[in-house]
Design a protein around this motif. Sequence first.
Motif, PDB file in Angstrom:
ATOM      1  N   PRO A  48       0.829  -1.205   0.000  1.00 32.33           N
ATOM      2  CA  PRO A  48       0.000   0.000   0.000  1.00 32.33           C
ATOM      3  C   PRO A  48       0.870   1.265   0.000  1.00 32.33           C
ATOM      4  N   PHE A  49       0.345   2.336  -0.576  1.00 31.63           N
ATOM      5  CA  PHE A  49       1.040   3.608  -0.630  1.00 31.63           C
ATOM      6  C   PHE A  49       0.172   4.673   0.007  1.00 31.63           C
ATOM      7  N   GLU A  50       0.805   5.709   0.480  1.00 33.04           N
ATOM      8  CA  GLU A  50       0.100   6.769   1.190  1.00 33.04           C
ATOM      9  C   GLU A  50      -0.565   7.773   0.252  1.00 33.04           C
ATOM     10  N   GLU A  51      -0.105   7.874  -1.004  1.00 29.07           N
ATOM     11  CA  GLU A  51      -0.708   8.807  -1.946  1.00 29.07           C
ATOM     12  C   GLU A  51      -0.614   8.264  -3.360  1.00 29.07           C
ATOM     13  N   ARG A  52      -1.568   8.689  -4.194  1.00 26.40           N
ATOM     14  CA  ARG A  52      -1.602   8.278  -5.599  1.00 26.40           C
ATOM     15  C   ARG A  52      -2.124   9.440  -6.437  1.00 26.40           C
ATOM     16  N   GLY A  53      -1.583   9.598  -7.655  1.00 28.24           N
ATOM     17  CA  GLY A  53      -1.979  10.682  -8.547  1.00 28.24           C
ATOM     18  C   GLY A  53      -2.921  10.203  -9.633  1.00 28.24           C
ATOM     19  N   TYR A  54      -3.904  11.049  -9.974  1.00 28.79           N
ATOM     20  CA  TYR A  54      -4.917  10.722 -10.973  1.00 28.79           C
ATOM     21  C   TYR A  54      -5.234  11.948 -11.806  1.00 28.79           C
ATOM     22  N   ALA A  55      -5.977  11.738 -12.885  1.00 30.47           N
ATOM     23  CA  ALA A  55      -6.544  12.827 -13.674  1.00 30.47           C
ATOM     24  C   ALA A  55      -8.045  12.587 -13.786  1.00 30.47           C
ATOM     25  N   ASP A  56      -8.808  13.670 -13.741  1.00 34.96           N
ATOM     26  CA  ASP A  56     -10.248  13.554 -13.951  1.00 34.96           C
ATOM     27  C   ASP A  56     -10.511  13.382 -15.448  1.00 34.96           C
ATOM     28  N   PRO A  57     -11.759  13.187 -15.865  1.00 34.29           N
ATOM     29  CA  PRO A  57     -12.040  12.953 -17.282  1.00 34.29           C
ATOM     30  C   PRO A  57     -11.596  14.085 -18.215  1.00 34.29           C
ATOM     31  N   ALA A  58     -11.436  15.307 -17.707  1.00 39.25           N
ATOM     32  CA  ALA A  58     -10.984  16.418 -18.543  1.00 39.25           C
ATOM     33  C   ALA A  58      -9.475  16.623 -18.473  1.00 39.25           C
ATOM     34  N   GLY A  59      -8.756  15.803 -17.685  1.00 40.12           N
ATOM     35  CA  GLY A  59      -7.300  15.871 -17.621  1.00 40.12           C
ATOM     36  C   GLY A  59      -6.725  16.645 -16.455  1.00 40.12           C
ATOM     37  N   HIS A  60      -7.541  17.198 -15.539  1.00 41.41           N
ATOM     38  CA  HIS A  60      -7.023  17.906 -14.371  1.00 41.41           C
ATOM     39  C   HIS A  60      -6.469  16.893 -13.373  1.00 41.41           C
ATOM     40  N   SER A  61      -5.292  17.175 -12.849  1.00 40.49           N
ATOM     41  CA  SER A  61      -4.664  16.234 -11.924  1.00 40.49           C
ATOM     42  C   SER A  61      -5.159  16.425 -10.495  1.00 40.49           C
ATOM     43  N   PHE A  62      -5.136  15.335  -9.751  1.00 37.95           N
ATOM     44  CA  PHE A  62      -5.433  15.388  -8.320  1.00 37.95           C
ATOM     45  C   PHE A  62      -4.745  14.219  -7.638  1.00 37.95           C
ATOM     46  N   THR A  63      -4.584  14.355  -6.337  1.00 40.86           N
ATOM     47  CA  THR A  63      -3.923  13.323  -5.545  1.00 40.86           C
ATOM     48  C   THR A  63      -4.866  12.843  -4.460  1.00 40.86           C
ATOM     49  N   LEU A  64      -4.869  11.538  -4.244  1.00 38.13           N
ATOM     50  CA  LEU A  64      -5.572  10.957  -3.113  1.00 38.13           C
ATOM     51  C   LEU A  64      -4.536  10.651  -2.039  1.00 38.13           C
ATOM     52  N   PHE A  65      -4.762  11.133  -0.824  1.00 38.49           N
ATOM     53  CA  PHE A  65      -3.897  10.871   0.316  1.00 38.49           C
ATOM     54  C   PHE A  65      -4.646   9.982   1.297  1.00 38.49           C
ATOM     55  N   ARG A  66      -4.001   8.918   1.733  1.00 41.28           N
ATOM     56  CA  ARG A  66      -4.634   8.059   2.742  1.00 41.28           C
ATOM     57  C   ARG A  66      -4.493   8.699   4.105  1.00 41.28           C
ATOM     58  N   VAL A  67      -5.609   8.841   4.809  1.00 41.35           N
ATOM     59  CA  VAL A  67      -5.628   9.377   6.158  1.00 41.35           C
ATOM     60  C   VAL A  67      -5.438   8.217   7.114  1.00 41.35           C
ATOM     61  N   MET A  68      -4.438   8.335   7.963  1.00 44.03           N
ATOM     62  CA  MET A  68      -4.180   7.291   8.953  1.00 44.03           C
ATOM     63  C   MET A  68      -5.168   7.444  10.108  1.00 44.03           C
ATOM     64  N   PRO A  69      -5.804   6.337  10.516  1.00 44.33           N
ATOM     65  CA  PRO A  69      -6.714   6.448  11.667  1.00 44.33           C
ATOM     66  C   PRO A  69      -5.935   6.806  12.915  1.00 44.33           C
TER      67      PRO A  69
END
Length: 129
Positions: A102-123
């Motif tokens: 598992p990784f703490e963050e991952r990068g993505y693009a929305d359908p129009a190409g804008h980038s965003f990152t998902l960060f896992r929040v530790m409980p």
Amino acid sequence: MTLVTGVVVLDCAEPEKLAAFYKELLEAEETDASANRIEIMGAEGTRMAFRRDVNATPPSWPRPENSLQVHLEFRVDDLDAVERMVIGLGGRALETKDAGGPFEERGYADPAGHSFTLFRVMPTAPKQH
């Protein structure tokens, strides 16, 4: 004193489609709409708008040609589950990592190409008395 609130606005060719993507991802409701702009507010108060620009060019991040124009970050508790949702909604992965765990963050693009990152929040552990 004047009250000032902020809204992140993404330019895109098809605001209806991009608003639908983020409405699902953020469990949001549409708060305002016109022919060229749609605004939403997520369950946690995140506000975004999508403005029609028929000449919009998506950023090329992480490549330097078109640089990073805007970058969104979302905190999540289950990266794998939210990744499946992003892909199912038409988003795509930008960064791939070794599948060794598992990784703490991952990068993505929305359908129009804008980038965003998902960060896992530790409980957080409950406080000990």
